[in-house]
Write an enzyme that holds these catalytic residues in place. Structure first.
Site, PDB file in Angstrom:
ATOM      1  N   CYS A 165       1.946 -14.274  -1.509  1.00  0.00           N
ATOM      2  CA  CYS A 165       1.708 -13.305  -2.875  1.00  0.00           C
ATOM      3  C   CYS A 165       0.565 -14.391  -3.776  1.00  0.00           C
ATOM      4  O   CYS A 165      -0.514 -14.749  -3.058  1.00  0.00           O
ATOM      5  CB  CYS A 165       2.777 -13.179  -3.793  1.00  0.00           C
ATOM      6  SG  CYS A 165       2.250 -11.611  -4.778  1.00  0.00           S
ATOM      7  N   ARG A 213      -3.366  -1.472  -8.387  1.00  0.00           N
ATOM      8  CA  ARG A 213      -2.377  -2.776  -8.383  1.00  0.00           C
ATOM      9  C   ARG A 213      -1.556  -2.261  -7.118  1.00  0.00           C
ATOM     10  O   ARG A 213      -0.974  -1.093  -7.084  1.00  0.00           O
ATOM     11  CB  ARG A 213      -1.292  -2.929  -9.717  1.00  0.00           C
ATOM     12  CG  ARG A 213      -0.535  -4.074  -9.524  1.00  0.00           C
ATOM     13  CD  ARG A 213       0.335  -4.483 -10.724  1.00  0.00           C
ATOM     14  NE  ARG A 213       1.241  -5.673 -10.178  1.00  0.00           N
ATOM     15  CZ  ARG A 213       0.681  -6.723 -10.461  1.00  0.00           C
ATOM     16  NH1 ARG A 213      -0.326  -7.081 -11.152  1.00  0.00           N
ATOM     17  NH2 ARG A 213       1.535  -7.779 -10.247  1.00  0.00           N
ATOM     18  N   HIS A 264       6.542 -10.407  -0.489  1.00  0.00           N
ATOM     19  CA  HIS A 264       7.738 -11.207  -0.694  1.00  0.00           C
ATOM     20  C   HIS A 264       8.862 -10.653  -0.234  1.00  0.00           C
ATOM     21  O   HIS A 264       8.732 -10.212   0.860  1.00  0.00           O
ATOM     22  CB  HIS A 264       7.464 -11.665  -2.049  1.00  0.00           C
ATOM     23  CG  HIS A 264       7.537 -10.538  -3.240  1.00  0.00           C
ATOM     24  ND1 HIS A 264       8.434 -10.106  -3.646  1.00  0.00           N
ATOM     25  CD2 HIS A 264       6.419  -9.859  -3.574  1.00  0.00           C
ATOM     26  CE1 HIS A 264       8.439  -8.983  -4.544  1.00  0.00           C
ATOM     27  NE2 HIS A 264       7.077  -8.926  -4.392  1.00  0.00           N
TER      28      HIS A 264
END
Ligand SMILES: [Zn+2]
Lengths: 244, 426
Positions: free
Chosen positions: A92, A127, A193
């Site tokens: 990330c 996003r 993640h």
């Protein structure tokens, strides 16, 4: 033989999504095979060990990214370790700072990264938040699904020296095309993640094998297989990766 | 101007049109609320409030003014602190003057719903979601605002906790001299940064130990240093303020140096911190600490937290943990040989369960864990790597059944609410 050293880089800056779990996973997968391992947690201001085998960079906010780049550049030991053959797994925000440049803040200020991956990150048009599934091409050419959770605002474009880790089936990934993550030498960057290695033991062993230079015996753990099946099934209702 | 609760205020009489719209909304909402309770979906109050906000979107602006308001916010502990403060105020001025959103419905519509059914009550003690604080400050001009802490929670929704802090800071500086007296946790750098813009701040040293979420200076981004338990930015632009109230073991020391043993019925050091903030807020409302503490001691299980439930022959204590900071508080409170851990990833829990890896489940080694809830398998893999012996029982009702000894149950938000229902507590 001295233990395999796994360095958790700046946990308090780059660890907001449980990414410390990647260190737990790697060290257990070694000790369960009878290989001695230790996790070293390094905070900014402390010197990084230069003789580690695996360096882990996790997710973090904008300010944390620039602070991490500054501190790692000043410290220099991450680069020395890479020269000595260490592996890096960057997730990330950690993936983004490994690149040549990335953007931060409301005004999308372009700042230099560590330059250990030939990638550039800019603010994306959406996003990316949600479960991600991608097909990872392993070093032997076969493929395996990687499941995780992504949460990032940046999209990443690969340069000539980096090759994508895989092809996105569900979710956003690198964002500009269907690719996800990047690998260049022994540096592996990826968006999910989760932490990504908990759900993807083959990827965990790949990172270890990069660091150790030899292949590891299989390590069957049915609980992980069950979890993988569940998460892969959970995203099957999700639309295919949208065209943009 | 300190709040004076000795003279009851009269909440603004609403304009006739607004009153009529609210009445319709309340009537429609009550039916919907009852229906949703029958159907087992969510809190009736929230459903009623949601409908109310649709029919009367300015409900909050009409319902807040004219009352003496204390608002309580922060990532963890706001429900318990609201219960403690409301009990303190009730002990001092009488329960019939106080309205509070005791069920934890803390968004616009939850607050509006609580206020709408209590038109004559002039003191409002309001649990307030972090995102709603700016509107409550702007519309309600609260006398007191309690800011407890900031930690990572629901990162899938709140990408950067700093933006929440910025919302608080801007609201307080806009309110200026009309703004609330802020009761602020001086141990939390982001709370400190946000509270600094208030006209008056009462700093509380809560003796908080959780520091994982605050490593950078919110003002300039430099790494914070910590010496002797006190944090500071090396540039000097933000340092831990001198507190006038402080936690000392199980007691709270007030600005005059008087020690108050809280003797709370809710467990843990974390709740002593919450109690200290409630006590400081009560003092700011002109309430004598003795009366405040008498009230606070009546609180045993705020909105079901720490409550004992019975599932068939099983006796279970219910603990809520919503994020790593919450788990760090809850896990050490567990004492049973078998511990049930319930994990979900519904919207209210946060869709991402990565936080499981920021919780030190290793401390449960040597005990037996029952992993339950829709994300029990994620917990199972976490426990596998933590080398904690466990079984996976996805169905909540099955997981809590059949224990001969009492068990502690720690749950994220959604399974916690389900367990309260299953245990007959709601
Ligand atoms: Zn600073």
């Amino acid at each position: 033989m001295s233990p395999v050293t796994i360095v958790l880089v700046y946990q308090s800056l780059l660890g907001i999504y449980g990414d410390r779990g990647n260190a737990t996973v790697l060290s257990k997968r070694l000790t369960w095979r009878g290989i001695d391992a230790r996790v070293v947690i390094v905070e900014p201001g402390e010197e990084l060990p230069a003789d580690g085998q695996v360096y882990l960079l996790g997710g973090g906010e904008d300010l944390a990214q620039t602070t991490a780049v500054r501190e790692l550049t000043k410290d220099g030991n991450l680069f020395r370790a890479l020269d000595a053959g260490a592996a890096v797994l960057a997730v990330c925000a950690g993936y983004q700072i490994c690149g040549t440049t990335f953007t931060i803040g409301e005004r999308d200020e372009v700042v230099p990264g560590l330059g250990i991956l030939d990638v550039e990150t800019r603010r994306g048009d959406v996003r990316a938040v949600g479960e991600i599934l991608y097909r990872w091409t392993k070093p032997d050419g076969t493929t395996s699904l990687v499941t995780g959770f992504e949460n990032h605002g940046g999209f990443t474009r690969l340069g000539a020296d980096a090759r994508p880790l895989g092809v996105v089936e569900k979710g956003i990934g690198n964002g500009y095309d269907h690719s996800e993550g990047a690998q260049q030498g022994k540096v592996v960057g990826t968006y999910p993640h989760g932490p990504v290695l908990a759900r993807n033991p083959e990827l965990a062993d790949h990172v270890l094998e990069l660091a150790l230079g030899y292949s590891l015996d299989p390590l069957p753990r049915p609980a992980i297989d069950v979890l993988r099946r569940q998460r892969i099934a959970a995203v099957s209702g999700q639309p295919e990766r949208p065209e943009r | 101007m300190p709040a004076d609760l000795t003279i009851p205020r009269s909440p603004h009489r609403l304009p006739a049109l607004v009153r009529a719209r609210l009445a319709v909304a309340l009537a429609v909402g009550s039916m919907a609320g009852a229906a949703s309770r029958v159907a087992g979906r969510g809190s009736g109050a929230s459903i009623r409030g949601q409908l109310m906000m649709r029919i009367a979107p300015d409900a909050l602006a009409n319902l807040l003014p004219g009352r003496t308001i204390a608002s309580v916010s922060g990532t963890n502990g706001k429900t318990t602190t609201t219960h403690l403060l409301a009990a303190a105020v009730k002990a001092a001025v009488g329960a019939d003057r106080v309205v509070t959103n005791a069920d934890g419905a803390n968004l616009h519509y939850g607050i509006a719903s609580a206020l709408a059914v209590a038109p004559g009550r002039d003191v409002a003690i309001l649990e307030t979601d972090e995102r709603v604080v700016p509107d409550v400050v702007r519309l309600g001009r609260p006398a007191v605002l309690v800011l407890l802490n900031f930690s990572r929670d629901q990162m899938d929704r709140n990408h950067e906790i700093k933006s929440l802090g910025r919302g608080w800071r801007d609201a307080l500086s806009r309110a200026g001299a009309d703004g609330p007296v802020v009761i602020a946790n001086a141990d939390d750098p982001l709370v400190t940064w946000a509270a600094r813009s208030a006209t008056k701040v009462v700093w509380v040293d809560t003796a908080t130990s959780w520091t994982q979420d605050a490593s950078l200076c919110p003002e300039c981004g430099t790494m914070l240093t910590r010496t002797n338990g006190r944090w500071a930015c090396p540039t000097g632009d933000l340092v831990q303020p001198e507190a006038t109230w402080r936690v000392d073991g199980d007691a709270v020391v007030d600005p005059d140096g008087t020690r108050w043993e809280l003797g709370l019925k809710v467990p843990g050091a974390f709740n002593v911190s919450n109690g200290a903030c409630a006590l400081a807020a009560a003092a700011e409302l002109g309430i004598d600490p003795e009366a405040a503490i008498r009230g606070m001691r009546t609180i045993t299980s705020p909105a079901g937290r720490y409550a004992t439930a019975h599932f068939g022959s099983t006796t279970a204590r219910l603990l809520l943990a919503k994020n790593p900071a919450g788990w760090a508080e809850a896990l050490p409170l567990t004492t049973s040989g078998t511990v049930v851990l319930a994990i979900d990833s519904a919207a209210a829990d946060g869709r991402d369960v990565s936080w499981l890896w920021d919780v030190e489940y290793e401390q449960l080694a040597g005990r037996h864990v029952v992993a339950t809830g829709p994300r029990a398998q994620d917990l199972s893999v976490r426990l596998l790597y933590a080398e904690v012996e466990h079984s996976v029982v996805p169905d909540l009702a099955v997981a809590v059944a059949g224990h001969t000894d009492p068990v502690d149950v720690v749950a994220t938000y959604t399974p916690f609410q389900r367990l309260r229902k299953l245990g007959g507590l709601t």
